[in-house]
Motif scaffolding. Structure first.
Motif, PDB file in Angstrom:
ATOM      1  N   ARG A  37       0.836  -1.197   0.000  1.00 40.36           N
ATOM      2  CA  ARG A  37       0.000   0.000   0.000  1.00 40.36           C
ATOM      3  C   ARG A  37       0.869   1.245   0.000  1.00 40.36           C
ATOM      4  NH1 ARG A  37      -2.667  -0.388   6.094  1.00 40.36           N
ATOM      5  NH2 ARG A  37      -0.775   0.146   7.278  1.00 40.36           N
ATOM      6  N   THR A  89      -5.875   4.095   5.212  1.00 39.60           N
ATOM      7  CA  THR A  89      -6.212   4.749   3.944  1.00 39.60           C
ATOM      8  C   THR A  89      -4.988   4.798   3.036  1.00 39.60           C
ATOM      9  OG1 THR A  89      -7.956   6.109   4.921  1.00 39.60           O
ATOM     10  CG2 THR A  89      -6.957   6.907   2.879  1.00 39.60           C
ATOM     11  N   VAL A  91      -3.659   3.598  -1.409  1.00 38.65           N
ATOM     12  CA  VAL A  91      -3.869   2.799  -2.605  1.00 38.65           C
ATOM     13  C   VAL A  91      -3.180   1.459  -2.369  1.00 38.65           C
ATOM     14  CG1 VAL A  91      -3.484   2.577  -5.078  1.00 38.65           C
ATOM     15  CG2 VAL A  91      -3.978   4.825  -4.092  1.00 38.65           C
ATOM     16  N   THR A 114      -5.895  -0.251  -6.043  1.00 40.19           N
ATOM     17  CA  THR A 114      -7.289   0.024  -5.701  1.00 40.19           C
ATOM     18  C   THR A 114      -7.290   0.874  -4.429  1.00 40.19           C
ATOM     19  OG1 THR A 114      -9.467  -0.985  -5.269  1.00 40.19           O
ATOM     20  CG2 THR A 114      -7.545  -2.158  -4.401  1.00 40.19           C
ATOM     21  N   LEU A 115      -8.093   1.935  -4.443  1.00 42.07           N
ATOM     22  CA  LEU A 115      -8.076   2.907  -3.349  1.00 42.07           C
ATOM     23  C   LEU A 115      -8.974   2.456  -2.207  1.00 42.07           C
ATOM     24  CD1 LEU A 115      -7.288   5.686  -2.187  1.00 42.07           C
ATOM     25  CD2 LEU A 115      -9.237   6.649  -3.447  1.00 42.07           C
ATOM     26  N   THR A 117     -10.337   3.973   1.367  1.00 42.99           N
ATOM     27  CA  THR A 117     -10.466   5.173   2.189  1.00 42.99           C
ATOM     28  C   THR A 117     -11.253   4.826   3.442  1.00 42.99           C
ATOM     29  OG1 THR A 117     -10.468   6.574   0.203  1.00 42.99           O
ATOM     30  CG2 THR A 117     -11.237   7.566   2.258  1.00 42.99           C
TER      31      THR A 117
END
Length: 120
Positions: A37, A89, A91, A114-115, A117
């Motif tokens: 990430r 949080t 990507v 893929t994000l 949040t």
């Protein structure tokens, strides 16, 4: 070879998400699969990894909350994320070590990200 990641989105703190990453194309075998990430302004970091035999390892920050698994028949790796925190949080990117031919070299491939949040 392509890696297609999915499953990101907006979730409240303490919520859950499941990420998936499917490899497709000319594949002879897949060795390690992992999730990384990258948060805004920070370097990409390893979140979790799993070997072809199922051995796993996790970043200290996610131990006990995230679970990595794979389905070798589907060339897919998953990341189940529970008890999410705002600091999760980022990507999320999947990575796989893939041999396209029996006697070929192993290469590292990345998904598109893929994000995730985490916010109330």
């Amino acid at each position: 070879v392509q890696l297609q990641a999915s499953g990101g989105g907006l979730v409240q703190p303490e919520g859950s998400l499941r990420l998936s990453c499917a490899a497709s194309g000319t594949i002879f075998s897949i060795d390690g699969m992992s999730w990384y990430r990258q948060a805004p302004g920070k370097q990409r970091e390893l979140v979790a990894a799993i070997t072809s035999g199922g051995t796993t390892n996790y970043a200290d920050s996610v131990k006990g909350r995230f679970t990595i698994s794979r389905d070798n028949a589907k060339n897919t790796v998953y990341l189940q994320m529970n008890s999410l925190k705002p600091e999760d949080t980022a990507v999320y990117y999947c990575n796989a070590e893939i041999k396209q031919r029996r006697f070929g070299a192993k290469g590292g491939y990345w998904g598109q990200g893929t994000l995730v949040t985490v916010s109330s």
